[in-house]
Scaffold this active site. Structure first.
Site, short mmCIF file in Angstrom:
data_model
loop_
_atom_site.label_atom_id
_atom_site.label_comp_id
_atom_site.label_asym_id
_atom_site.label_seq_id
_atom_site.Cartn_x
_atom_site.Cartn_y
_atom_site.Cartn_z
N ARG A 46 -11.53 5.02 -3.15
CA ARG A 46 -10.66 6.00 -2.48
C ARG A 46 -10.67 5.78 -0.97
O ARG A 46 -9.66 5.93 -0.29
CB ARG A 46 -11.08 7.44 -2.83
CG ARG A 46 -10.35 8.49 -1.98
CD ARG A 46 -10.24 9.88 -2.59
NE ARG A 46 -11.46 10.36 -3.20
CZ ARG A 46 -12.56 10.74 -2.55
NH1 ARG A 46 -12.60 10.71 -1.23
NH2 ARG A 46 -13.62 11.16 -3.20
N TYR A 98 16.22 12.14 3.60
CA TYR A 98 15.86 12.00 2.19
C TYR A 98 15.56 13.37 1.57
O TYR A 98 14.80 14.17 2.14
CB TYR A 98 14.63 11.08 2.09
CG TYR A 98 14.15 10.87 0.69
CD1 TYR A 98 14.92 10.18 -0.24
CD2 TYR A 98 12.93 11.38 0.27
CE1 TYR A 98 14.48 10.01 -1.54
CE2 TYR A 98 12.48 11.21 -1.01
CZ TYR A 98 13.25 10.52 -1.92
OH TYR A 98 12.82 10.36 -3.20
N ASP A 170 11.22 7.22 9.34
CA ASP A 170 11.24 6.76 7.96
C ASP A 170 12.10 5.49 7.96
O ASP A 170 13.32 5.55 8.09
CB ASP A 170 11.83 7.84 7.05
CG ASP A 170 11.76 7.46 5.57
OD1 ASP A 170 11.78 6.25 5.27
OD2 ASP A 170 11.71 8.38 4.73
C1 LIG Z 1 12.36 7.05 -1.91
C2 LIG Z 1 12.25 7.53 -0.53
C3 LIG Z 1 11.17 8.31 -0.13
C4 LIG Z 1 10.09 8.78 -1.09
O1 LIG Z 1 9.37 7.72 -1.65
P1 LIG Z 1 8.71 7.70 -3.11
O2 LIG Z 1 8.09 6.35 -3.17
O3 LIG Z 1 9.81 7.91 -4.11
O4 LIG Z 1 7.72 8.82 -3.17
C5 LIG Z 1 11.11 8.70 1.20
N1 LIG Z 1 12.07 8.35 2.08
C6 LIG Z 1 13.13 7.61 1.72
C7 LIG Z 1 14.17 7.26 2.73
C8 LIG Z 1 13.27 7.18 0.40
O5 LIG Z 1 14.34 6.45 0.05
#
Ligand SMILES: *Cc1c(COP(=O)(O)O)cnc(C)c1O
Length: 377
Positions: A46, A98, A170
């Site tokens: 972990r 998202y 992101d």
């Molecule tokens: C898919 C996605 C997420 C979340 O990711 P997961 O791996 O599905 O938990 C966050 N931000 C964006 C822009 C995404 O496309």
């Protein structure tokens, strides 16, 4: 070194134990101590694992970061990034993002005594005006999903720095091959590695990448404390996918741009939202900020019925959520990926019934276009 080289070599020297050329999967929960009070480099998976370490070093190199942390999902990375905030803090979020991040912010973060406000960060004056004395974080996502809006990361990072506020991007849609937020002054880059970084639609994973040692220390603590770290096996799979990331992204970029050009000539299509097209309102920013625009974009049919008809008639494209894999996927944001947003919010930002999102894979472009053509016929 160049991305193509880093993707294959960073963090992955031959394994010291036996010289394995590929990083072994250290599928163990725990590690032997040498003696009481003398752990080796690792003690418990972990908190640390050699396979995950190889992946994290590679990720840091690809984004030009100093530290990277990998998680069991993109949402685990989102939750850990938001755990940097404390009760009484305030986070400002770009208003189109998202759906899962929106759900986390409004359904979890906002209940913990953290102020959450949404603002259109394309408007830098509105952003300046929305920053409060207790604002600790600006949350950006560019290009956005599914509206393909961009934010000017360099300008936002400058504003944030002057006000003593941290920034996160992101970077899932762009991947490190198309955009490197840390180079533009952003503090934290976030990925759902489920998408382009792994690239084969067979793993759920996330990542946070930073330069700053103090943020890294806190993230390391949170990764262990929350138990959200990526497993050794999934770390191995992502590392395997990464080796071809630069090649795949080039193919995605080219196929998606060709598809966007074809779609805008079709009479059934009302609008194509692709920042690589000259009519996109942020085309100039895309040229400046990104190396390529990526494989995922959206378009609007002339009606909701036409969109549903196309989605039900595709054969080579798969009707599915997610994006960034080698195979082409197509979906209906209004009823699928973005259904967790309240309907009035979806409509207000422009996620409506006639919109289709497509993740263009790396198949031959002629076959992909032929499939959409037969579905529209
Ligand atoms: C898919 C996605 C997420 C979340 O990711 P997961 O791996 O599905 O938990 C966050 N931000 C964006 C822009 C995404 O496309």
């Amino acid at each position: 070194m160049h991305l193509e080289t880093l993707a294959i070599h960073a963090g992955q020297p031959p394994d010291p134990a036996h010289g394995a050329v590929m990083p072994p999967i250290y599928q163990t929960s725990t590690f032997a101590f040498k003696a009481v009070g003398q752990p080796g480099e690792f003690d418990y998976t972990r908190s640390g694992n050699p396979t995950r370490k190889a992946l994290e070093e590679c990720l840091a190199a690809l984004e030009g970061g100093a530290h990277a942390f990998s998680f069991a999902s993109g949402m685990a990375a989102v939750s850990v990034a938001l755990a940097l905030l404390e009760s009484g803090d305030h986070v400002l979020v770009h208003d189109d993002l998202y759906g899962g991040t929106y759900r986390y912010l409004t359904g979890v973060t906002a209940n913990l005594g953290v102020g959450v406000d949404f603002v259109n960060m394309r408007d830098l004056d509105a952003l300046q005006a929305a920053i409060r004395p207790n604002t600790r974080l600006l949350w950006t996502e560019t290009p956005t999903n599914p509206l393909m809006n961009l934010q000017d990361l360099e300008a936002i990072a400058d504003i944030a720095r002057a006000r003593g506020v941290r920034t996160i991007t992101d970077n899932t849609f762009a991947s490190p091959c198309n955009q490197r937020p840390l180079d533009l002054g952003i503090d934290i880059s976030l990925h759902s590695m489920t998408k382009y970084i792994n690239g084969h639609s067979d793993v759920i994973a996330g990542a946070l990448i930073v330069r700053d040692d103090a943020i890294a220390e806190r993230l390391k603590f949170l990764q262990n404390a929350t138990g959200t770290a990526l497993s050794p096996f999934d770390s191995f799979l992502v590392l395997r996918g990464i080796k071809t990331l630069p090649l795949r992204v080039e193919a995605h970029n080219a196929n998606a741009l060709a598809m966007a050009h074809w779609l805008r000539e079709q009479p059934q299509v009302a609008q194509v939202l692709h920042p690589g097209l000259p009519e996109h309102p942020q085309h100039q920013l895309a040229q400046r900020q990104m190396r390529g625009v990526g494989g995922t974009f959206s378009f609007r049919m002339k009606s909701g019925e036409a969109a549903v008809r196309l989605l039900n008639r595709v054969r080579l494209h798969t009707l599915a959520e997610s994006l960034g894999g080698v195979e082409s996927l197509i979906e209906h944001p209004f009823t699928m990926t973005h259904a967790s947003m309240p309907e009035e919010v979806r409509r207000a930002v422009g996620i409506t019934e006639e919109m289709i999102r497509i993740s263009v894979g790396i198949e031959h472009i002629d076959d992909l276009i032929a499939d959409l053509a037969q579905a529209m016929a």
